[in-house]
Enzyme design. Sequence first.
Site, PDB file in Angstrom:
ATOM      1  N   GLU A  91       0.828  -1.219   0.000  1.00  0.00           N
ATOM      2  CA  GLU A  91       0.000   0.000   0.000  1.00  0.00           C
ATOM      3  C   GLU A  91       0.861   1.269   0.000  1.00  0.00           C
ATOM      4  OE1 GLU A  91      -1.626   1.855   3.418  1.00  0.00           O
ATOM      5  OE2 GLU A  91      -1.353   0.069   4.655  1.00  0.00           O
ATOM      6  N   LYS A 115      -3.806  -1.623  15.691  1.00  0.00           N
ATOM      7  CA  LYS A 115      -3.318  -0.815  16.819  1.00  0.00           C
ATOM      8  C   LYS A 115      -4.401  -0.665  17.852  1.00  0.00           C
ATOM      9  CE  LYS A 115       0.083   2.183  14.901  1.00  0.00           C
ATOM     10  NZ  LYS A 115      -0.020   1.905  13.474  1.00  0.00           N
TER      11      LYS A 115
HETATM   12  N1  PSU Z   1      -2.831   1.556  10.633  1.00  0.00           N
HETATM   13  C1  PSU Z   1      -1.496   1.591  10.767  1.00  0.00           C
HETATM   14  N2  PSU Z   1      -0.736   2.205   9.818  1.00  0.00           N
HETATM   15  C2  PSU Z   1      -1.319   2.785   8.713  1.00  0.00           C
HETATM   16  C3  PSU Z   1      -2.730   2.715   8.578  1.00  0.00           C
HETATM   17  C4  PSU Z   1      -3.446   2.091   9.550  1.00  0.00           C
HETATM   18  O1  PSU Z   1      -0.988   1.075  11.739  1.00  0.00           O
HETATM   19  O2  PSU Z   1      -0.596   3.368   7.884  1.00  0.00           O
HETATM   20  C5  PSU Z   1      -3.380   3.300   7.358  1.00  0.00           C
HETATM   21  C6  PSU Z   1      -3.738   2.175   6.372  1.00  0.00           C
HETATM   22  O3  PSU Z   1      -3.571   2.653   5.056  1.00  0.00           O
HETATM   23  C7  PSU Z   1      -5.212   1.958   6.651  1.00  0.00           C
HETATM   24  C8  PSU Z   1      -5.668   3.356   6.945  1.00  0.00           C
HETATM   25  O4  PSU Z   1      -5.925   1.380   5.592  1.00  0.00           O
HETATM   26  O5  PSU Z   1      -4.610   3.922   7.710  1.00  0.00           O
HETATM   27  C9  PSU Z   1      -6.973   3.395   7.704  1.00  0.00           C
HETATM   28  O6  PSU Z   1      -7.452   4.702   7.756  1.00  0.00           O
HETATM   29  P1  PSU Z   1      -8.928   4.976   8.297  1.00  0.00           P
HETATM   30  O7  PSU Z   1      -8.879   4.630   9.743  1.00  0.00           O
HETATM   31  O8  PSU Z   1      -9.155   6.438   8.028  1.00  0.00           O
HETATM   32  O9  PSU Z   1      -9.843   4.094   7.519  1.00  0.00           O
END
Ligand code: PSU
Length: 304
Positions: free
Chosen positions: A24, A159
């Site tokens: 990603e 997390k």
């Molecule tokens: N969790 C992590 N590192 C990240 C992300 C999530 O530990 O970089 C990123 C990933 O790309 C994930 C996104 O898909 O954040 C999720 O964002 P949101 O909570 O806005 O959906």
Amino acid sequence: MVNLKIHPEVQKALDNHLPIVALESTIISHGMPYPQNIETAKECEAIIRKHGATPATIAIIDGVITVGLTNEELEKIAIETKHVYKTSRRDFPYVISQKLDGALTVSGTMIAAKLANIKFFATGGIGGVHRGGETSMDISADLDELGKTDVTVICAGAKSILDLGKTLEYLETKGVPVIGYQTKKLPAFYTRESNFDLDFKLDTPEAIADFILSKESLHLSGGTLVCNPIPEKYSFPKKLIDDAIDQALADMESLGVKGKETTPFLLKRIVEITGGKSLEANIALVYNNCKLAAQISKAYTERK
Ligand code: PSU
Ligand code: MN
């Protein structure tokens, strides 16, 4: 006709049915600071190659979904991050029609990987149900994507900025199998385990490949989530990381950070609070996931 730009190396691997692992780009543009982000992105690709698969980092460049980035493209999304749009499912039409640069989240990368016919994808952590999600309704689009798009995501769990229990419940409702790699407990990203039990513990990449092939044979649509605990050496003492997360959440609350900014804000704040230690851990676990993803994709290709 979807406008996909596929790197020749990735196209060659696709044509020859060789193992491929998608990566990603939100983690590059919005998940880590420069220059660690670009160093990590390059090393991820090297690790995947070393373990016998072809890497395909995916982003949107000038409105084109680009599968396998050149050095220049990687630099563009790693350095000019303010101009890189964090792209989940709902954002694709905007980023493409406006010809923007977009970094793909887990949900975005799953969509693009599926379009390119790539079955495995390595990342750090997935998005999930945020704490307080029962009232804020902040539930990452990653979870619904896992419920419908046939890609296997290899991560280090989620997390504990998230509500891990509700995240697992949501995935269960969507029919997403969550596999613990050599563990019965859901890994919590910085720590090897959380208090939450997993139903499927598999101990080898081959067993995971068999699991995915069984799922495919039944035409069960949707993704599979493989959770690989952070290497022991880099795992955080639970209390230390819990305190950092609580602090980051309190700061977010007082600054009124909302919506898609939430996850990038928390990641950045935790790095600051831990004096960079959390970034080291983050990098180590991503490498660990790249290795496992390459091994699974290789075992899968050999069996198919
Ligand atoms: N969790 C992590 N590192 C990240 C992300 C999530 O530990 O970089 C990123 C990933 O790309 C994930 C996104 O898909 O954040 C999720 O964002 P949101 O909570 O806005 O959906
Ligand atoms: Mn959200």
